[in-house]
Design a protein around this motif. Structure first.
Motif, PDB file in Angstrom:
ATOM      1  N   UNK A  20      19.968  46.341  51.276  1.00 22.25           N
ATOM      2  CA  UNK A  20      20.241  47.778  51.303  1.00 22.25           C
ATOM      3  C   UNK A  20      21.441  48.135  50.432  1.00 22.25           C
ATOM      4  N   UNK A  21      22.486  47.329  50.487  1.00 25.43           N
ATOM      5  CA  UNK A  21      23.668  47.604  49.668  1.00 25.43           C
ATOM      6  C   UNK A  21      23.369  47.438  48.183  1.00 25.43           C
ATOM      7  N   UNK A  22      22.554  46.457  47.857  1.00 29.89           N
ATOM      8  CA  UNK A  22      22.155  46.264  46.464  1.00 29.89           C
ATOM      9  C   UNK A  22      21.324  47.455  45.972  1.00 29.89           C
ATOM     10  N   UNK A  23      20.394  47.903  46.807  1.00 30.46           N
ATOM     11  CA  UNK A  23      19.573  49.067  46.457  1.00 30.46           C
ATOM     12  C   UNK A  23      20.454  50.306  46.314  1.00 30.46           C
ATOM     13  N   UNK A  24      21.425  50.461  47.200  1.00 31.33           N
ATOM     14  CA  UNK A  24      22.351  51.592  47.125  1.00 31.33           C
ATOM     15  C   UNK A  24      23.118  51.572  45.801  1.00 31.33           C
ATOM     16  N   UNK A  25      23.611  50.407  45.404  1.00 31.16           N
ATOM     17  CA  UNK A  25      24.334  50.294  44.127  1.00 31.16           C
ATOM     18  C   UNK A  25      23.441  50.690  42.947  1.00 31.16           C
ATOM     19  N   UNK A  26      22.205  50.227  42.953  1.00 31.96           N
ATOM     20  CA  UNK A  26      21.268  50.574  41.879  1.00 31.96           C
ATOM     21  C   UNK A  26      21.024  52.079  41.829  1.00 31.96           C
ATOM     22  N   UNK A  27      20.848  52.677  43.002  1.00 34.05           N
ATOM     23  CA  UNK A  27      20.594  54.115  43.068  1.00 34.05           C
ATOM     24  C   UNK A  27      21.808  54.923  42.610  1.00 34.05           C
ATOM     25  N   UNK A  28      22.995  54.454  42.921  1.00 35.82           N
ATOM     26  CA  UNK A  28      24.204  55.162  42.486  1.00 35.82           C
ATOM     27  C   UNK A  28      24.348  55.088  40.962  1.00 35.82           C
ATOM     28  N   UNK A  29      24.022  53.946  40.380  1.00 38.38           N
ATOM     29  CA  UNK A  29      24.052  53.830  38.915  1.00 38.38           C
ATOM     30  C   UNK A  29      23.025  54.764  38.288  1.00 38.38           C
ATOM     31  N   UNK A  73      16.362  59.015  48.138  1.00 36.95           N
ATOM     32  CA  UNK A  73      16.346  57.555  48.328  1.00 36.95           C
ATOM     33  C   UNK A  73      17.710  57.054  48.803  1.00 36.95           C
ATOM     34  N   UNK A  74      18.796  57.635  48.255  1.00 38.01           N
ATOM     35  CA  UNK A  74      20.140  57.257  48.706  1.00 38.01           C
ATOM     36  C   UNK A  74      20.311  57.607  50.184  1.00 38.01           C
ATOM     37  N   UNK A  75      19.840  58.789  50.590  1.00 35.32           N
ATOM     38  CA  UNK A  75      19.932  59.173  52.003  1.00 35.32           C
ATOM     39  C   UNK A  75      19.122  58.216  52.883  1.00 35.32           C
ATOM     40  N   UNK A  76      17.956  57.769  52.386  1.00 36.85           N
ATOM     41  CA  UNK A  76      17.145  56.817  53.151  1.00 36.85           C
ATOM     42  C   UNK A  76      17.879  55.491  53.324  1.00 36.85           C
ATOM     43  N   UNK A  77      18.547  55.043  52.279  1.00 38.44           N
ATOM     44  CA  UNK A  77      19.312  53.792  52.357  1.00 38.44           C
ATOM     45  C   UNK A  77      20.461  53.945  53.352  1.00 38.44           C
ATOM     46  N   UNK A  81      21.120  51.853  56.804  1.00 40.25           N
ATOM     47  CA  UNK A  81      22.376  51.163  57.132  1.00 40.25           C
ATOM     48  C   UNK A  81      22.906  51.617  58.490  1.00 40.25           C
ATOM     49  N   UNK A  82      22.760  52.892  58.792  1.00 42.88           N
ATOM     50  CA  UNK A  82      23.180  53.407  60.104  1.00 42.88           C
ATOM     51  C   UNK A  82      22.338  52.784  61.210  1.00 42.88           C
ATOM     52  N   UNK A  83      21.004  52.712  60.988  1.00 45.80           N
ATOM     53  CA  UNK A  83      20.131  52.065  61.980  1.00 45.80           C
ATOM     54  C   UNK A  83      20.517  50.607  62.171  1.00 45.80           C
ATOM     55  N   UNK A  84      20.891  49.953  61.080  1.00 48.34           N
ATOM     56  CA  UNK A  84      21.313  48.548  61.153  1.00 48.34           C
ATOM     57  C   UNK A  84      22.576  48.424  62.007  1.00 48.34           C
ATOM     58  N   UNK A  85      23.536  49.313  61.768  1.00 51.13           N
ATOM     59  CA  UNK A  85      24.783  49.303  62.548  1.00 51.13           C
ATOM     60  C   UNK A  85      24.543  49.607  64.016  1.00 51.13           C
ATOM     61  N   UNK A  86      23.540  50.443  64.309  1.00 50.55           N
ATOM     62  CA  UNK A  86      23.233  50.821  65.690  1.00 50.55           C
ATOM     63  C   UNK A  86      22.291  49.851  66.386  1.00 50.55           C
ATOM     64  N   UNK A  87      21.857  48.810  65.685  1.00 48.93           N
ATOM     65  CA  UNK A  87      20.940  47.843  66.280  1.00 48.93           C
ATOM     66  C   UNK A  87      19.511  48.334  66.368  1.00 48.93           C
ATOM     67  N   UNK A  88      19.174  49.366  65.598  1.00 51.88           N
ATOM     68  CA  UNK A  88      17.829  49.940  65.632  1.00 51.88           C
ATOM     69  C   UNK A  88      17.029  49.615  64.384  1.00 51.88           C
ATOM     70  N   UNK A  89      17.616  48.884  63.465  1.00 58.72           N
ATOM     71  CA  UNK A  89      16.933  48.578  62.205  1.00 58.72           C
ATOM     72  C   UNK A  89      15.711  47.714  62.475  1.00 58.72           C
ATOM     73  N   UNK A  90      14.608  48.066  61.844  1.00 58.37           N
ATOM     74  CA  UNK A  90      13.377  47.294  61.987  1.00 58.37           C
ATOM     75  C   UNK A  90      12.488  47.774  63.110  1.00 58.37           C
TER      76      UNK A  90
END
Length: 121
Positions: A20-29, A73-77, A81-90
């Motif tokens: 997710x962080x890699x995708x975020x970096x690509x999207x920001x570029x 797409x940035x908002x989706x990423x 990340x928020x879902x991941x932090x909240x334990x809801x990812x996946x």
């Protein structure tokens, strides 16, 4: 020609946060590159003809649409990340079942399982 960040980058990433962080970096570029393409088209008929300006305006509109998709797409990423932090990812946001890990490797921002997608939910 503009490229869309490849969601398959995460195929080699076992850790969803890294993907997710890699995708975020690509999207920001990509967002930075698009910022230059969405600038206002100048109205100076002494420097360019009407058709050239129309072409420039069309290219600008295409870039604006691409920038909107990029921001979505940035908002989706960020949401993933928020879902991941909240334990809801996946977890499917519709039925609560786990999303197939293969689906998450292809698109780490997935929010729905395949059965819910197929039902149109």
């Amino acid at each position: 020609m503009m490229t869309i960040p490849n969601a398959n980058v995460s195929m080699a990433e076992p850790d969803p946060r890294t993907a997710l962080l890699r995708l975020h970096d690509e999207l920001m570029k990509e967002a930075e590159a698009l910022r230059h393409s969405t600038a206002t088209v100048e109205l100076d008929q002494t420097r360019q003809g009407r058709l050239t300006r129309m072409d420039a305006m069309q290219a600008q509109q295409i870039a604006i649409a691409a920038a909107r998709r990029n921001q979505l797409r940035i908002r989706q990423v960020m949401a993933a990340l928020t879902r991941l932090d909240n334990g809801e990812y996946g977890e499917c946001i519709i039925c609560g079942e786990l999303i197939d890990p293969r689906r998450l490797r292809v698109d780490p921002t997935s929010t729905r399982c395949v059965p819910c997608l197929e039902r149109g939910e």
